[in-house]
Motif scaffolding. Structure first.
Motif, short mmCIF file in Angstrom:
data_model
loop_
_atom_site.label_atom_id
_atom_site.label_comp_id
_atom_site.label_asym_id
_atom_site.label_seq_id
_atom_site.Cartn_x
_atom_site.Cartn_y
_atom_site.Cartn_z
N ALA A 360 -77.81 52.54 2.66
CA ALA A 360 -78.39 53.80 2.99
C ALA A 360 -77.32 54.32 3.99
O ALA A 360 -77.93 55.95 3.74
CB ALA A 360 -78.74 52.84 4.12
N ALA A 361 -76.37 54.06 3.94
CA ALA A 361 -75.44 55.10 4.86
C ALA A 361 -74.62 56.31 3.99
O ALA A 361 -74.29 57.46 4.27
CB ALA A 361 -74.49 54.51 5.96
N ASP A 362 -74.92 55.07 3.00
CA ASP A 362 -73.87 56.30 1.67
C ASP A 362 -74.77 57.11 1.17
O ASP A 362 -74.47 58.29 0.73
CB ASP A 362 -73.60 55.54 0.38
N ALA A 363 -76.44 57.20 1.23
CA ALA A 363 -76.89 57.88 0.22
C ALA A 363 -77.05 58.46 1.36
O ALA A 363 -77.20 60.33 1.13
CB ALA A 363 -78.48 57.22 0.40
N GLU A 364 -77.36 58.58 2.48
CA GLU A 364 -76.73 59.60 3.96
C GLU A 364 -76.08 60.68 3.65
O GLU A 364 -76.06 61.89 3.70
CB GLU A 364 -77.53 59.52 5.37
N LEU A 365 -74.59 60.37 3.84
CA LEU A 365 -73.77 61.32 3.63
C LEU A 365 -73.90 61.89 2.14
O LEU A 365 -73.31 62.35 2.54
CB LEU A 365 -72.46 59.95 2.98
N TYR A 366 -74.28 61.17 1.20
CA TYR A 366 -74.56 62.48 -0.14
C TYR A 366 -74.81 63.91 0.53
O TYR A 366 -75.51 64.38 -0.57
CB TYR A 366 -74.60 61.43 -1.34
N ARG A 367 -76.27 63.53 0.64
CA ARG A 367 -77.03 64.63 1.62
C ARG A 367 -76.69 65.45 2.67
O ARG A 367 -76.35 66.12 1.99
CB ARG A 367 -78.49 63.71 1.77
N VAL A 368 -75.98 65.12 3.11
CA VAL A 368 -75.01 65.55 4.20
C VAL A 368 -74.30 66.82 3.59
O VAL A 368 -74.08 67.90 3.73
CB VAL A 368 -74.55 65.08 5.06
N LYS A 369 -73.42 65.76 2.37
CA LYS A 369 -72.46 67.06 1.29
C LYS A 369 -73.13 67.78 0.41
O LYS A 369 -72.62 68.61 -0.11
CB LYS A 369 -71.72 65.12 0.08
N ALA A 370 -73.89 67.20 0.21
CA ALA A 370 -75.10 68.26 -1.02
C ALA A 370 -76.47 69.34 -0.19
O ALA A 370 -75.85 70.56 -0.71
CB ALA A 370 -76.41 67.54 -1.08
N GLU A 371 -76.00 68.94 1.12
CA GLU A 371 -76.11 70.07 1.62
C GLU A 371 -75.10 71.35 1.88
O GLU A 371 -75.46 72.56 1.97
CB GLU A 371 -77.35 69.91 3.35
N LYS A 372 -73.75 70.86 2.35
CA LYS A 372 -72.97 72.06 2.44
C LYS A 372 -72.35 72.41 1.13
O LYS A 372 -72.43 73.22 1.52
CB LYS A 372 -72.21 70.66 2.92
N LYS A 373 -72.66 71.99 0.40
CA LYS A 373 -72.55 72.23 -0.79
C LYS A 373 -73.36 73.89 -1.09
O LYS A 373 -73.27 74.77 -1.58
CB LYS A 373 -72.50 71.04 -1.99
N LYS A 374 -74.58 73.59 -0.86
CA LYS A 374 -75.71 74.57 -1.07
C LYS A 374 -75.14 75.57 0.21
O LYS A 374 -75.31 77.36 -0.39
CB LYS A 374 -76.58 74.36 -0.88
N ALA A 375 -74.85 74.40 0.77
CA ALA A 375 -74.47 76.54 2.09
C ALA A 375 -73.27 76.53 1.53
O ALA A 375 -72.13 77.58 2.38
CB ALA A 375 -74.33 75.95 3.27
N GLY A 376 -72.05 76.06 0.68
CA GLY A 376 -70.79 77.42 0.40
C GLY A 376 -69.74 76.24 1.04
O GLY A 376 -68.08 76.96 0.83
N VAL A 377 -70.34 75.45 1.43
CA VAL A 377 -68.85 74.64 2.07
C VAL A 377 -67.68 74.14 1.67
O VAL A 377 -68.45 73.19 0.60
CB VAL A 377 -69.40 73.59 3.22
N GLN A 378 -66.41 73.57 1.28
CA GLN A 378 -66.16 74.10 0.19
C GLN A 378 -66.07 71.90 0.70
O GLN A 378 -64.77 71.94 1.60
CB GLN A 378 -64.68 74.33 0.33
#
Length: 380
Positions: A360-378
């Motif tokens: 569950a924590a890993d899935a949430e981390l993946y979601r956070v990183k995906a949102e950052k990637k969409k926002a253009g964060v390296q």
């Protein structure tokens, strides 16, 4: 036959203690602790050596036999008091005790051991702690009990202190260390009580068992520690998760935070792997500073991935903790930006096992990183 058996036991204990003292240089964390542990081992071994001399000379008449008996007992009494004092200093050092922060306090702490040494070496004239009779046999003096009382008070005080500390701290790692210090001396104390009332090398065996127990625990700590950051490693984290979920209600209100460093590959590529290692050390120091005070269990999961197990009454506390981690990293004096992507999950609501919590924590981390990637964060 009895003397020969005693000497064999003394020699066995000495060999074990010298071996532990010699190897402790590679087995404990700080140089101060290494020095104290090895000094304790060598002092205990020396105490046993003079016990061997006493065993051989006790009851032997003549000037040489009486002299050897007297000297061996005076030195033995002194070394045992010194060993207990060294253990006290070692244990209090590990606990960060204020008793050792000022010279006058150290002088006060050392004074009882000095008293035992003075009484031991003046017993030739006073017969205070012991004396040797006309037949060359050792006899206890009229204030003999001062020696075990003073010596054991050092051990009992620091053991009780460690036990109280273990009840106060929330950090699992500190709790385990304090519990080890609290119960370390039990074999030596029990054996010492037996030796006060019965003859035999009971105390030597007890000291050896206590030292061996402490050494094994220190080895386990090393096996469970990440060498670069000093945090718990993945193996220790998984062991803790198992223990957490094996006890009823222990996992209540527990959150697992999984995180990794944004742009860590760029740090390695631009500044080199040495600086990349330094960045990991900065992150680990930040996690210790922010999470340890509230009892968080921190581990390096692998690479630039870290995990924190944290108890919290409300989710907002975890959100604040995540913000505090990144706020503290923003103040780090490094030539690049350090920021963590953090996903978290709570025990409950379908998360019933430690594997579920991890997923569950890993899935949430993946979601956070995906949102950052969409926002253009390296993020890599």
């Amino acid at each position: 036959m009895v003397k020969a058996l005693k000497i064999e036991i003394f020699l066995l204990c000495m060999i074990v203690l010298i071996g532990l003292a010699a190897r402790s240089r590679h087995s404990l964390f700080s140089s101060t602790q290494q020095l104290l542990f090895s000094t304790l081992g060598y002092t205990s071994a020396a105490y046993m050596l003079f016990d061997i001399i006493w065993t051989l000379s006790d009851g032997v008449g003549g000037t040489l036999g009486i002299a050897a008996n007297w000297i061996s007992n005076a030195v033995s009494f002194s070394l045992f008091a010194a060993a207990c004092l060294i253990w006290f200093i070692y244990s209090e050092t590990v606990q960060g005790s204020r008793l050792l922060t000022a010279r006058y306090r150290m002088a006060f702490v050392t004074l009882p051991a000095v008293l035992v040494v003075v009484l031991a070496f003046t017993s030739y004239w006073t017969h205070a702690l012991f004396y040797i009779d006309a037949q060359g046999a050792y006899r206890r003096g009229f204030v003999y009990m001062i020696q075990p009382i003073v010596s054991y008070c050092y051990v009992i005080y620091t053991s009780l202190h460690a036990f109280i500390q273990s009840c106060k701290v929330e950090s699992l790692q500190k709790k385990a260390i304090y519990q080890t210090l609290a119960f370390f001396a039990i074999p030596a104390l029990v054996a010492g009580v037996f030796q006060v009332f019965y003859s035999g090398p009971c105390l030597s065996v007890g000291i050896m068992l206590s030292m061996l127990q402490l050494y094994i625990v220190c080895q386990e700590q090393l096996i469970s520690t990440d060498p670069l950051t000093g945090l718990n490693n993945r193996n220790r984290f998984e062991t803790y998760m198992l223990s957490l979920f094996s006890g009823a209600d222990q996992a209540d209100d527990v959150y697992l935070l999984m995180m990794d460093a944004d742009g860590f590959k760029l740090i390695n590529d631009r500044y080199g792997h040495v600086e990349g290692d330094h960045a990991l050390q900065v992150i680990s120091a930040t996690l210790k500073e922010v999470c340890s005070a509230s009892g968080g269990f921190i581990a390096r999961y692998g690479g630039d991935e870290f995990v924190v197990l944290q108890k919290a009454a409300a989710e907002q506390d975890i959100i604040d903790l995540c913000s505090a981690i990144n706020d503290e990293l923003a103040r780090a004096e490094v030539p690049y930006a350090l920021r963590m992507s953090i996903g978290y999950a709570r025990v409950g609501d379908g998360v019933d096992t430690w594997q579920d919590l991890l997923r569950a924590a890993d899935a949430e981390l993946y979601r956070v990183k995906a949102e950052k990637k969409k926002a253009g964060v390296q993020i890599r």
